[in-house]
Design a protein around this motif. Sequence first.
Motif, PDB file in Angstrom:
ATOM      1  N   LYS A  31      -6.355   9.812   2.346  1.00 62.55           N
ATOM      2  CA  LYS A  31      -7.160   9.621   1.142  1.00 62.55           C
ATOM      3  C   LYS A  31      -6.417   8.775   0.111  1.00 62.55           C
ATOM      4  O   LYS A  31      -7.015   7.937  -0.577  1.00 62.55           O
ATOM      5  N   ILE A  32      -5.096   8.995   0.009  1.00 62.11           N
ATOM      6  CA  ILE A  32      -4.294   8.206  -0.934  1.00 62.11           C
ATOM      7  C   ILE A  32      -4.381   6.726  -0.595  1.00 62.11           C
ATOM      8  O   ILE A  32      -4.565   5.878  -1.476  1.00 62.11           O
ATOM      9  N   ASP A  33      -4.243   6.401   0.685  1.00 58.66           N
ATOM     10  CA  ASP A  33      -4.339   4.992   1.100  1.00 58.66           C
ATOM     11  C   ASP A  33      -5.690   4.411   0.736  1.00 58.66           C
ATOM     12  O   ASP A  33      -5.796   3.261   0.280  1.00 58.66           O
ATOM     13  N   LEU A  34      -6.750   5.201   0.914  1.00 56.50           N
ATOM     14  CA  LEU A  34      -8.104   4.728   0.585  1.00 56.50           C
ATOM     15  C   LEU A  34      -8.266   4.541  -0.924  1.00 56.50           C
ATOM     16  O   LEU A  34      -8.920   3.584  -1.365  1.00 56.50           O
ATOM     17  N   VAL A  35      -7.663   5.442  -1.713  1.00 52.08           N
ATOM     18  CA  VAL A  35      -7.717   5.310  -3.175  1.00 52.08           C
ATOM     19  C   VAL A  35      -7.005   4.032  -3.616  1.00 52.08           C
ATOM     20  O   VAL A  35      -7.490   3.299  -4.493  1.00 52.08           O
ATOM     21  N   PRO A  63       2.400   3.648   4.555  1.00 57.28           N
ATOM     22  CA  PRO A  63       0.989   4.019   4.516  1.00 57.28           C
ATOM     23  C   PRO A  63       0.409   4.107   5.922  1.00 57.28           C
ATOM     24  O   PRO A  63       0.849   3.404   6.834  1.00 57.28           O
ATOM     25  N   LEU A  64      -0.595   4.967   6.076  1.00 60.32           N
ATOM     26  CA  LEU A  64      -1.254   5.094   7.374  1.00 60.32           C
ATOM     27  C   LEU A  64      -2.120   3.885   7.673  1.00 60.32           C
ATOM     28  O   LEU A  64      -2.311   3.511   8.839  1.00 60.32           O
ATOM     29  N   LEU A  65      -2.635   3.281   6.597  1.00 56.02           N
ATOM     30  CA  LEU A  65      -3.508   2.115   6.740  1.00 56.02           C
ATOM     31  C   LEU A  65      -2.780   0.864   6.252  1.00 56.02           C
ATOM     32  O   LEU A  65      -1.961   0.934   5.341  1.00 56.02           O
ATOM     33  N   PRO A  66      -3.101  -0.294   6.812  1.00 52.74           N
ATOM     34  CA  PRO A  66      -2.531  -1.539   6.269  1.00 52.74           C
ATOM     35  C   PRO A  66      -3.095  -1.823   4.879  1.00 52.74           C
ATOM     36  O   PRO A  66      -4.306  -1.709   4.665  1.00 52.74           O
ATOM     37  N   LEU A  67      -2.226  -2.167   3.950  1.00 51.77           N
ATOM     38  CA  LEU A  67      -2.654  -2.437   2.575  1.00 51.77           C
ATOM     39  C   LEU A  67      -2.526  -3.925   2.276  1.00 51.77           C
ATOM     40  O   LEU A  67      -1.551  -4.560   2.689  1.00 51.77           O
ATOM     41  N   PRO A  68      -3.480  -4.491   1.524  1.00 54.65           N
ATOM     42  CA  PRO A  68      -3.400  -5.918   1.198  1.00 54.65           C
ATOM     43  C   PRO A  68      -2.406  -6.237   0.092  1.00 54.65           C
ATOM     44  O   PRO A  68      -2.087  -7.397  -0.149  1.00 54.65           O
ATOM     45  N   ILE A  69      -1.910  -5.199  -0.610  1.00 52.44           N
ATOM     46  CA  ILE A  69      -0.937  -5.437  -1.676  1.00 52.44           C
ATOM     47  C   ILE A  69       0.481  -5.255  -1.125  1.00 52.44           C
ATOM     48  O   ILE A  69       0.678  -4.680  -0.055  1.00 52.44           O
ATOM     49  N   LYS A  70       1.455  -5.758  -1.864  1.00 52.83           N
ATOM     50  CA  LYS A  70       2.846  -5.633  -1.449  1.00 52.83           C
ATOM     51  C   LYS A  70       3.206  -4.153  -1.325  1.00 52.83           C
ATOM     52  O   LYS A  70       2.928  -3.349  -2.220  1.00 52.83           O
ATOM     53  N   THR A  71       3.862  -3.778  -0.234  1.00 56.78           N
ATOM     54  CA  THR A  71       4.189  -2.376   0.029  1.00 56.78           C
ATOM     55  C   THR A  71       5.679  -2.207   0.264  1.00 56.78           C
ATOM     56  O   THR A  71       6.272  -2.899   1.101  1.00 56.78           O
ATOM     57  N   TYR A  72       6.272  -1.286  -0.497  1.00 58.84           N
ATOM     58  CA  TYR A  72       7.673  -0.923  -0.337  1.00 58.84           C
ATOM     59  C   TYR A  72       7.739   0.502   0.218  1.00 58.84           C
ATOM     60  O   TYR A  72       6.947   1.371  -0.171  1.00 58.84           O
ATOM     61  N   VAL A  73       8.693   0.750   1.110  1.00 57.15           N
ATOM     62  CA  VAL A  73       8.892   2.084   1.683  1.00 57.15           C
ATOM     63  C   VAL A  73      10.338   2.499   1.418  1.00 57.15           C
ATOM     64  O   VAL A  73      11.275   1.843   1.889  1.00 57.15           O
TER      65      VAL A  73
END
Length: 330
Positions: A69-73, A93-103
Amino acid sequence: MLEELPQENIVIVAQNISSGGGAVLLKQTLRQASTKKSVVCIINDTFQIEPLPGVEFIRMPRSIFARLKIDLVILKNYNTPNTAALYFGNFPPLLPLPIKTYVFCQNRYIVGPLDLKVSKIFAIKVALQKTLFKLCSRKEHTFIVQTKTMAALVKQSLHFSPMLKVLPFTEKISWEKIRFENKPNNQKPFLYVASGEPHKNHLNLIMAWEALSSKFGLHPELVLILNAENYPILHKTLVDIASQKRLNVRIVDEMEHSNLLNAIANSVTIYPSLFESFGLPLVEANQLNAPIVASDREFVRDVCDPQETFDPMSTESIATAVVAFLNKNP
């Protein structure tokens, strides 16, 4: 950490952070919110934190479904220019995000070998976590770690060459808030600040204290900072051993960070952990110029230069290192 990220708007996903070093680092990170235009932090229902200026908190339960749900939000509400997502609790994230992602990777179990004896349930849990980490990690993610050792482990754990940032971040300690006691080192208690995971090696440490008493006739004070509610079985085991062996050991529940810093400043930090992603108590002891007796492991040398080292798998080695420290500080 936020100062090192070029984006103006940051969404921090910290749903699985609850206590310990992760909680301390999260709070330190959030205090940098003034360097950004907006900071949104997603935390779990039970995480305790005071309101902070410039930070909007969103609470979510701790579950895999809530994580989805967080990824969808984020996809729906925060897919905007100059925005980045910072996944603070080891997992992408479980889903690919179109914004820059740091882990931010701070759990060595997930990226390193499980080279210690654990229960079957714990081993299965770690195996599932490793699988999830590998499945969800993508080339476009940037992985943030705090030491070169962790950077090497992240590289080894993935099937591609990841983008990495080594940021050994921690707040500078406000010295005016520290109350130093005028005690020689050989009269200070030995202090171990740690959670109760198996690699923290509490049992070897307390058995080393038994060896100090029975073989060397020494009874230095050992203070263990351990949350009894989170680790009830370990806590009871340590209390029982200390009582049965009549050891000079005190077990204290978690304390406010400012009080903990004062305790570190006036103690000898002992650190028998088998492995760490960072070792925040070592860093803080080093900043406070407090003496350190620690495992002869690479993660220790990443962050400090201890006065004495030992083999953490050997209770005799731990005890001998304590004796050596006491002999050098009469």
